[in-house]
Design a protein around this motif. Sequence first.
Motif, mmCIF file in Angstrom:
data_model
loop_
_atom_site.group_PDB
_atom_site.id
_atom_site.type_symbol
_atom_site.label_atom_id
_atom_site.label_comp_id
_atom_site.label_asym_id
_atom_site.label_seq_id
_atom_site.Cartn_x
_atom_site.Cartn_y
_atom_site.Cartn_z
ATOM 1 N N PHE A 85 29.430 35.037 82.585
ATOM 2 C CA PHE A 85 29.988 33.910 83.335
ATOM 3 C C PHE A 85 29.035 33.506 84.466
ATOM 4 O O PHE A 85 28.798 32.312 84.688
ATOM 5 C CB PHE A 85 31.362 34.296 83.900
ATOM 6 C CG PHE A 85 32.048 33.187 84.618
ATOM 7 C CD1 PHE A 85 32.654 32.161 83.919
ATOM 8 C CD2 PHE A 85 32.077 33.166 85.996
ATOM 9 C CE1 PHE A 85 33.288 31.123 84.590
ATOM 10 C CE2 PHE A 85 32.704 32.141 86.679
ATOM 11 C CZ PHE A 85 33.313 31.121 85.969
ATOM 12 N N THR A 86 28.473 34.479 85.166
ATOM 13 C CA THR A 86 27.530 34.187 86.255
ATOM 14 C C THR A 86 26.258 33.538 85.725
ATOM 15 O O THR A 86 25.775 32.549 86.297
ATOM 16 C CB THR A 86 27.181 35.481 87.008
ATOM 17 O OG1 THR A 86 28.384 36.076 87.501
ATOM 18 C CG2 THR A 86 26.242 35.209 88.157
ATOM 19 N N TYR B 49 30.801 21.633 82.080
ATOM 20 C CA TYR B 49 30.771 23.012 82.595
ATOM 21 C C TYR B 49 31.531 23.949 81.654
ATOM 22 O O TYR B 49 31.042 25.022 81.295
ATOM 23 C CB TYR B 49 31.364 23.042 84.000
ATOM 24 C CG TYR B 49 31.445 24.403 84.624
ATOM 25 C CD1 TYR B 49 30.309 25.155 84.861
ATOM 26 C CD2 TYR B 49 32.675 24.941 85.001
ATOM 27 C CE1 TYR B 49 30.384 26.408 85.441
ATOM 28 C CE2 TYR B 49 32.761 26.183 85.578
ATOM 29 C CZ TYR B 49 31.618 26.917 85.805
ATOM 30 O OH TYR B 49 31.693 28.152 86.367
ATOM 31 N N SER C 50 31.831 39.033 83.212
ATOM 32 C CA SER C 50 31.519 38.416 84.498
ATOM 33 C C SER C 50 30.022 38.147 84.623
ATOM 34 O O SER C 50 29.618 37.158 85.240
ATOM 35 C CB SER C 50 32.010 39.281 85.663
ATOM 36 O OG SER C 50 31.321 40.505 85.698
ATOM 37 N N ILE D 266 29.890 27.050 79.414
ATOM 38 C CA ILE D 266 30.423 28.414 79.495
ATOM 39 C C ILE D 266 30.885 28.872 78.117
ATOM 40 O O ILE D 266 30.634 30.013 77.716
ATOM 41 C CB ILE D 266 31.559 28.492 80.539
ATOM 42 C CG1 ILE D 266 30.964 28.430 81.927
ATOM 43 C CG2 ILE D 266 32.377 29.759 80.365
ATOM 44 C CD1 ILE D 266 31.964 28.470 83.040
ATOM 45 N N ALA E 254 25.924 31.814 82.969
ATOM 46 C CA ALA E 254 26.266 30.466 82.497
ATOM 47 C C ALA E 254 26.429 29.503 83.663
ATOM 48 O O ALA E 254 25.971 28.354 83.601
ATOM 49 C CB ALA E 254 27.548 30.510 81.669
ATOM 50 N N THR E 255 27.057 29.954 84.746
ATOM 51 C CA THR E 255 27.263 29.096 85.902
ATOM 52 C C THR E 255 25.944 28.745 86.574
ATOM 53 O O THR E 255 25.696 27.578 86.911
ATOM 54 C CB THR E 255 28.209 29.777 86.914
ATOM 55 O OG1 THR E 255 29.462 30.042 86.268
ATOM 56 C CG2 THR E 255 28.433 28.904 88.131
ATOM 57 N N VAL E 256 25.084 29.724 86.750
ATOM 58 C CA VAL E 256 23.781 29.461 87.377
ATOM 59 C C VAL E 256 22.946 28.544 86.491
ATOM 60 O O VAL E 256 22.281 27.624 86.984
ATOM 61 C CB VAL E 256 23.053 30.783 87.686
ATOM 62 C CG1 VAL E 256 21.618 30.547 88.089
ATOM 63 C CG2 VAL E 256 23.796 31.545 88.784
ATOM 64 N N PHE F 82 24.093 26.313 84.369
ATOM 65 C CA PHE F 82 24.697 24.978 84.466
ATOM 66 C C PHE F 82 24.273 24.286 85.762
ATOM 67 O O PHE F 82 23.905 23.109 85.756
ATOM 68 C CB PHE F 82 26.216 25.062 84.388
ATOM 69 C CG PHE F 82 26.886 23.751 84.652
ATOM 70 C CD1 PHE F 82 26.903 22.762 83.679
ATOM 71 C CD2 PHE F 82 27.484 23.495 85.873
ATOM 72 C CE1 PHE F 82 27.508 21.539 83.924
ATOM 73 C CE2 PHE F 82 28.087 22.281 86.124
ATOM 74 C CZ PHE F 82 28.106 21.307 85.143
ATOM 75 N N LEU F 83 24.317 25.005 86.876
ATOM 76 C CA LEU F 83 23.932 24.399 88.154
ATOM 77 C C LEU F 83 22.457 24.011 88.169
ATOM 78 O O LEU F 83 22.095 22.959 88.702
ATOM 79 C CB LEU F 83 24.254 25.356 89.303
ATOM 80 C CG LEU F 83 25.732 25.550 89.599
ATOM 81 C CD1 LEU F 83 25.920 26.622 90.665
ATOM 82 C CD2 LEU F 83 26.367 24.251 90.029
#
Length: 88
Positions: free
Chosen positions: A8-9, A67, A5, A71, A11-13, A15-16
């Motif tokens: 994942f967090t 996205y 997790s 990830i 990678a998401t941040v 990407f954004l």
Amino acid sequence: MEKNSRIFTIATVSFLFILVFETLFELFQVKGTQTRETLLGVKISNVDTATEMTTTFSLTFKVFTSYLIIIGIFFVVKKFMDWKMTNR
């Protein structure tokens, strides 16, 4: 599970951040009435008339695909780093 997790967090941040930076960069490249699409898939439509200037943003399927790719890259790098640490 907590490590996944966290990756994942991150990678998401990431990407954004890349998505916003790329969209802002492309936004300032738009001149007049034009439609442009960024590398990650944000479509920028600019309509310039004598009385107003309207800019709309929309997402394409490329955003979802990119996205998932980012990830995936982060998880592959994590697995590689874990593998390197266990083989020491």
